[in-house]
Scaffold this motif. Structure first.
Motif, PDB file in Angstrom:
ATOM      1  N   LYS A  77      -2.876  10.326 -26.010  1.00 58.76           N
ATOM      2  CA  LYS A  77      -2.303  10.272 -27.352  1.00 58.76           C
ATOM      3  C   LYS A  77      -1.602   8.928 -27.508  1.00 58.76           C
ATOM      4  O   LYS A  77      -1.004   8.420 -26.562  1.00 58.76           O
ATOM      5  CB  LYS A  77      -1.286  11.394 -27.565  1.00 58.76           C
ATOM      6  N   PRO A  79       0.649   6.537 -30.689  1.00 55.07           N
ATOM      7  CA  PRO A  79       1.122   6.499 -32.078  1.00 55.07           C
ATOM      8  C   PRO A  79       0.205   5.636 -32.931  1.00 55.07           C
ATOM      9  O   PRO A  79      -0.362   4.648 -32.463  1.00 55.07           O
ATOM     10  CB  PRO A  79       2.522   5.882 -31.968  1.00 55.07           C
ATOM     11  N   ASP A  80       0.062   6.042 -34.179  1.00 52.99           N
ATOM     12  CA  ASP A  80      -0.731   5.254 -35.119  1.00 52.99           C
ATOM     13  C   ASP A  80       0.031   3.964 -35.423  1.00 52.99           C
ATOM     14  O   ASP A  80       1.230   4.009 -35.693  1.00 52.99           O
ATOM     15  CB  ASP A  80      -0.945   6.063 -36.404  1.00 52.99           C
ATOM     16  N   ALA A  84       3.981   5.675 -38.021  1.00 56.68           N
ATOM     17  CA  ALA A  84       4.599   6.107 -36.764  1.00 56.68           C
ATOM     18  C   ALA A  84       4.649   7.623 -36.621  1.00 56.68           C
ATOM     19  O   ALA A  84       4.789   8.139 -35.514  1.00 56.68           O
ATOM     20  CB  ALA A  84       6.002   5.521 -36.639  1.00 56.68           C
ATOM     21  N   ARG A  85       4.526   8.353 -37.723  1.00 56.55           N
ATOM     22  CA  ARG A  85       4.543   9.817 -37.654  1.00 56.55           C
ATOM     23  C   ARG A  85       3.204  10.373 -37.189  1.00 56.55           C
ATOM     24  O   ARG A  85       3.125  11.506 -36.730  1.00 56.55           O
ATOM     25  CB  ARG A  85       4.880  10.415 -39.023  1.00 56.55           C
ATOM     26  N   VAL A  87      -0.406  10.568 -34.972  1.00 57.36           N
ATOM     27  CA  VAL A  87      -0.841  10.398 -33.585  1.00 57.36           C
ATOM     28  C   VAL A  87      -2.352  10.266 -33.544  1.00 57.36           C
ATOM     29  O   VAL A  87      -3.070  11.018 -34.200  1.00 57.36           O
ATOM     30  CB  VAL A  87      -0.388  11.602 -32.719  1.00 57.36           C
TER      31      VAL A  87
END
Length: 137
Positions: A77, A79-80, A84-85, A87
């Protein structure tokens, strides 16, 4: 003739899952995990929400499944970078190997469940299953 289509479809789905789960060995992937891995093989770096939508899974169900697959070393996984919210999920080399193994099992399963049916009959079954998904989504 009265068909019990809903009942027969549900029993068939459980049988397919049990068949896949029985062949997952000690990998712990199972039918649901294989679905995630197959999706990521075609859509690497996918958002968790996109995987959940593609598999018609609940957010809580996909969250637990993704965590188990990550713990087993099949995916990572991250973070995008834009949100940031969000994945993103990526297959690991072990995940790619698991996909290759699972593809072999699915080929075997497809051969098993289509044995004795013509291509025309299978086309109708595929059309019917697609129809169900479209009508009930």
């Amino acid at each position: 003739m009265s068909h019990r289509l809903v009942f027969e479809m549900m029993i068939a789905e459980r049988s397919v899952r049990r068949w896949i789960d029985a062949r997952s060995g000690d990998s712990g992937i199972g039918a649901a995990g294989a679905g995630v891995l197959f999706h990521l093989a075609a859509h690497d770096d996918a958002l968790v929400g996109d995987v959940s939508a593609a598999l018609c899974a609940s957010p809580s169900g996909i969250s637990g499944l993704v965590s188990r697959l990550e713990k087993a070393g099949f995916l990572v996984k991250a973070p995008d970078p834009v949100d940031a919210r969000a994945v993103r999920l990526r297959l690991t080399p072990a995940g790619r190997e698991a996909v290759a193994t699972a593809r072999g099992a699915v080929r075997e399963l497809n051969a098993e469940i289509s044995d004795g049916f013509t291509d025309a009959e299978l086309d109708v079954v595929a059309r019917w299953l697609g129809h169900i998904t479209q009508r009930l989504s």
